[in-house]
Write a protein that holds these residues in place. Structure first.
Motif, PDB file in Angstrom:
ATOM      1  N   GLN A  20       4.043   4.732   7.535  1.00 36.77           N
ATOM      2  CA  GLN A  20       4.972   4.209   6.547  1.00 36.77           C
ATOM      3  C   GLN A  20       6.216   3.655   7.247  1.00 36.77           C
ATOM      4  O   GLN A  20       6.596   4.109   8.328  1.00 36.77           O
ATOM      5  CB  GLN A  20       5.376   5.309   5.555  1.00 36.77           C
ATOM      6  CG  GLN A  20       4.185   5.916   4.810  1.00 36.77           C
ATOM      7  CD  GLN A  20       3.425   4.900   3.995  1.00 36.77           C
ATOM      8  OE1 GLN A  20       4.020   4.035   3.363  1.00 36.77           O
ATOM      9  NE2 GLN A  20       2.102   4.996   4.001  1.00 36.77           N
TER      10      GLN A  20
ATOM     11  N   ASP B  61      -2.802  -5.422  -1.854  1.00 38.30           N
ATOM     12  CA  ASP B  61      -2.474  -4.083  -1.393  1.00 38.30           C
ATOM     13  C   ASP B  61      -3.675  -3.144  -1.448  1.00 38.30           C
ATOM     14  O   ASP B  61      -3.533  -1.940  -1.295  1.00 38.30           O
ATOM     15  CB  ASP B  61      -1.334  -3.501  -2.243  1.00 38.30           C
ATOM     16  CG  ASP B  61      -0.022  -4.225  -1.984  1.00 38.30           C
ATOM     17  OD1 ASP B  61       0.201  -4.638  -0.836  1.00 38.30           O
ATOM     18  OD2 ASP B  61       0.762  -4.395  -2.935  1.00 38.30           O
TER      19      ASP B  61
ATOM     20  N   ARG C 266      -3.146   2.177   7.176  1.00 39.66           N
ATOM     21  CA  ARG C 266      -1.774   1.949   6.742  1.00 39.66           C
ATOM     22  C   ARG C 266      -1.142   3.183   6.109  1.00 39.66           C
ATOM     23  O   ARG C 266       0.081   3.362   6.168  1.00 39.66           O
ATOM     24  CB  ARG C 266      -1.713   0.767   5.772  1.00 39.66           C
ATOM     25  CG  ARG C 266      -1.813  -0.579   6.455  1.00 39.66           C
ATOM     26  CD  ARG C 266      -1.775  -1.706   5.451  1.00 39.66           C
ATOM     27  NE  ARG C 266      -2.912  -1.668   4.552  1.00 39.66           N
ATOM     28  CZ  ARG C 266      -3.058  -2.485   3.507  1.00 39.66           C
ATOM     29  NH1 ARG C 266      -2.113  -3.366   3.226  1.00 39.66           N
ATOM     30  NH2 ARG C 266      -4.125  -2.407   2.743  1.00 39.66           N
ATOM     31  N   HIS C 267      -1.955   4.041   5.476  1.00 37.37           N
ATOM     32  CA  HIS C 267      -1.369   5.204   4.811  1.00 37.37           C
ATOM     33  C   HIS C 267      -0.827   6.218   5.817  1.00 37.37           C
ATOM     34  O   HIS C 267      -0.021   7.079   5.473  1.00 37.37           O
ATOM     35  CB  HIS C 267      -2.409   5.869   3.898  1.00 37.37           C
ATOM     36  CG  HIS C 267      -3.391   6.746   4.621  1.00 37.37           C
ATOM     37  ND1 HIS C 267      -4.468   6.243   5.307  1.00 37.37           N
ATOM     38  CD2 HIS C 267      -3.440   8.096   4.771  1.00 37.37           C
ATOM     39  CE1 HIS C 267      -5.146   7.237   5.846  1.00 37.37           C
ATOM     40  NE2 HIS C 267      -4.558   8.369   5.538  1.00 37.37           N
ATOM     41  N   TRP C 268      -1.239   6.106   7.077  1.00 36.17           N
ATOM     42  CA  TRP C 268      -0.731   6.998   8.112  1.00 36.17           C
ATOM     43  C   TRP C 268       0.644   6.551   8.609  1.00 36.17           C
ATOM     44  O   TRP C 268       1.378   7.325   9.217  1.00 36.17           O
ATOM     45  CB  TRP C 268      -1.684   7.020   9.321  1.00 36.17           C
ATOM     46  CG  TRP C 268      -2.985   7.697   9.075  1.00 36.17           C
ATOM     47  CD1 TRP C 268      -4.111   7.138   8.562  1.00 36.17           C
ATOM     48  CD2 TRP C 268      -3.312   9.062   9.353  1.00 36.17           C
ATOM     49  NE1 TRP C 268      -5.124   8.064   8.495  1.00 36.17           N
ATOM     50  CE2 TRP C 268      -4.664   9.250   8.978  1.00 36.17           C
ATOM     51  CE3 TRP C 268      -2.599  10.146   9.881  1.00 36.17           C
ATOM     52  CZ2 TRP C 268      -5.309  10.466   9.116  1.00 36.17           C
ATOM     53  CZ3 TRP C 268      -3.252  11.358  10.028  1.00 36.17           C
ATOM     54  CH2 TRP C 268      -4.593  11.514   9.640  1.00 36.17           C
TER      55      TRP C 268
ATOM     56  N   PRO D  78      -6.934  -1.175  -0.239  1.00 38.65           N
ATOM     57  CA  PRO D  78      -7.276  -0.644   1.086  1.00 38.65           C
ATOM     58  C   PRO D  78      -8.305  -1.511   1.801  1.00 38.65           C
ATOM     59  O   PRO D  78      -9.208  -2.088   1.186  1.00 38.65           O
ATOM     60  CB  PRO D  78      -7.844   0.742   0.764  1.00 38.65           C
ATOM     61  CG  PRO D  78      -7.282   1.093  -0.572  1.00 38.65           C
ATOM     62  CD  PRO D  78      -7.168  -0.205  -1.315  1.00 38.65           C
TER      63      PRO D  78
ATOM     64  N   GLU E 210     -11.418   4.296   6.940  1.00 40.45           N
ATOM     65  CA  GLU E 210     -10.222   4.404   6.122  1.00 40.45           C
ATOM     66  C   GLU E 210      -9.131   3.475   6.630  1.00 40.45           C
ATOM     67  O   GLU E 210      -8.913   3.326   7.836  1.00 40.45           O
ATOM     68  CB  GLU E 210      -9.729   5.855   6.145  1.00 40.45           C
ATOM     69  CG  GLU E 210      -8.640   6.143   5.138  1.00 40.45           C
ATOM     70  CD  GLU E 210      -8.314   7.620   5.096  1.00 40.45           C
ATOM     71  OE1 GLU E 210      -7.528   8.013   4.215  1.00 40.45           O
ATOM     72  OE2 GLU E 210      -8.836   8.370   5.933  1.00 40.45           O
ATOM     73  N   ASP E 211      -8.419   2.838   5.681  1.00 36.48           N
ATOM     74  CA  ASP E 211      -7.311   1.961   6.017  1.00 36.48           C
ATOM     75  C   ASP E 211      -6.213   2.780   6.696  1.00 36.48           C
ATOM     76  O   ASP E 211      -5.714   3.749   6.126  1.00 36.48           O
ATOM     77  CB  ASP E 211      -6.776   1.311   4.731  1.00 36.48           C
ATOM     78  CG  ASP E 211      -5.792   0.187   5.011  1.00 36.48           C
ATOM     79  OD1 ASP E 211      -5.129   0.228   6.054  1.00 36.48           O
ATOM     80  OD2 ASP E 211      -5.692  -0.726   4.175  1.00 36.48           O
TER      81      ASP E 211
END
Length: 426
Positions: free
Chosen positions: A118, A66, A114-116, A68, A111-112
């Motif tokens: 969910q 998990d 994925r945080h954008w 980044p 930047e990864d």
């Protein structure tokens, strides 16, 4: 030969035992809880025999990695933005909304993404507000729509060391990534024994194979323990925790990109295909060795479908409602089998966050390449719609082909044997 048949007999006996165990759990005709098997440590070290592995039923297993990702800066092609029209169809609106987010996001960073994004399953109320005729959609389509935002299912069975090598000269040159399902063991075994054999080929290039699976469907027999046994025996299954339906093949594509970045980022080339194709491994390697560096770094090739458009008949497998998507499809390589450059993996994964999932996976893949500004290259050796019927058993005809589709396991075994027979004269 006796050793080979002994191994097959042992595997058959073990499989039979697993079937007995599975069906002994059935009570009063009720299907048991569909919990997959957790494999604590599955590796692809071909120099070691499979070890006894602790197995226990689970509902979910968190992803092993998990942390980044560091991805390259991304530019989305202006041609792609213009190619997909702005209109009232649901998917078109979602795409152009994401493209606007891309414009304002810090997309030049590493930047990864994925945080954008969910996992927020779409409510039926929201879908009904945006798609007025959603009640007319097939049930599986509705399920697909509800999960369009869920992109990161956990890996249940993994092969984290599949591409590892202590020698830089032995890095994976070609990875066969084969879409399969739980009940297709015969197809997988035919691939393992023929064109998907792992090992060192001419010039010492390394070839590896993985099979990509989701969870079995609720109405299917529970084969979890057989899959666990197969994974331990062959060390080439990757299973994610999502239902393995036709409309989830795009999700399978997305999570495969992520798996490659985590576990096989140095692979030079990827062959992505179905488990019922027949591939000519040596012809594929010869073609890859013939490429110029610029061709190799941006490779996306197969049998190219151009000027395609959505099919509106609900009886057809590839049906797409008009209120869901409106416009042409970009040229794309047929999903039966195609090749692309491993160099493109981080870009494909990155851009796939800004393209909403589409229910037809090869069309979606074509969209991702189009967004990167890469056009597919036609190769006549890819025959995803098959060849003339009178040529299908002709080994000499297949010498110059890279792929044909579709073949049964028995046809695959027979064709491979004939192509490699010392008595064959072409």
């Amino acid at each position: 030969m006796r050793v080979k048949y002994s191994k097959l007999l042992i595997l058959a006996l073990a499989s039979t035992l697993c079937l007995v165990v599975i069906y002994s759990t059935l009570k009063d005709g009720v299907h048991p809880q569909r919990d997959l098997i957790e494999i604590q440590s599955i590796t692809t070290d071909t120099n070691r025999k499979p070890t006894t592995t602790k197995v226990k039923p689970i509902i979910k297993k968190k992803s092993k990695n998990d942390t980044p990702l560091e991805l390259p800066p991304l530019t989305i092609s202006e041609d792609f933005m213009k190619y997909i029209p702005k209109n009232g169809a649901y998917w078109n609106r979602k795409l152009h909304s994401l493209l606007r987010q891309f414009d304002v996001a810090e997309n030049q960073t590493r930047e990864d993404p994925r945080h954008w994004f969910q996992c927020k399953p779409e409510s039926f109320e929201l879908l009904q507000t945006n798609i007025q005729d959603i009640q007319s959609y097939p049930p599986l389509y509705k399920d697909f729509l509800k999960g369009m935002e869920c992109r990161d299912p956990p890996v249940v069975i993994d092969q984290p060391t599949k591409c590892e090598s202590g020698n830089e000269a032995e890095q994976v040159f070609l990875l066969f990534a084969i879409k399969s399902t739980f009940n297709h063991f015969e197809r997988r075994q035919a691939v393992r024994e023929t064109w998907g054999r792992e090992g060192s080929y001419d010039n010492g290039v390394q070839v590896r194979t993985v099979f990509l699976l989701g969870r079995s469907l609720q109405d299917d027999p529970n084969l979890d323990q057989l899959i666990s046994l197969e994974a331990q025996q062959f060390r080439d299954l990757i299973v994610w925790d999502f239902e393995d339906s036709f409309y989830n093949l795009t999700l399978k594509e997305h999570v495969f990109f992520k798996w490659m970045l985590d576990n096989c980022p140095q692979a030079s080339f990827v062959f992505k295909g179905d488990d019922d194709v027949f591939a000519n491994t040596q012809a594929i390697l010869n073609h890859l060795h013939s490429l110029e560096p610029a061709q190799a770094s941006s490779l996306y090739t197969g049998q190219i479908i151009s000027d395609a458009a959505p099919l509106r008949d609900q009886k057809i497998k590839y049906y797409v409602p008009q209120t869901f998507y409106e416009g042409p499809y970009p040229p794309y390589a047929g999903g039966g089998g195609f090749l692309f450059s491993g160099h493109l993996l981080p870009y494909l994964y990155h851009v796939s966050f800004y393209i909403p999932f589409f229910p037809i996976d090869d069309v979606y893949t074509g969209m991702c390449f189009k967004a990167l500004g890469i056009n597919p290259v036609k190769h006549s050796g890819f025959q995803t719609f098959d060849i003339r019927e009178q040529d299908r058993e002709n080994a000499c005809v297949h010498n110059d082909l890279l792929l044909v589709h579709q073949r049964t396991p028995q046809q695959t075994m027979r064709l491979w044997r004939n192509m490699h027979s010392s008595m064959l004269t072409c």
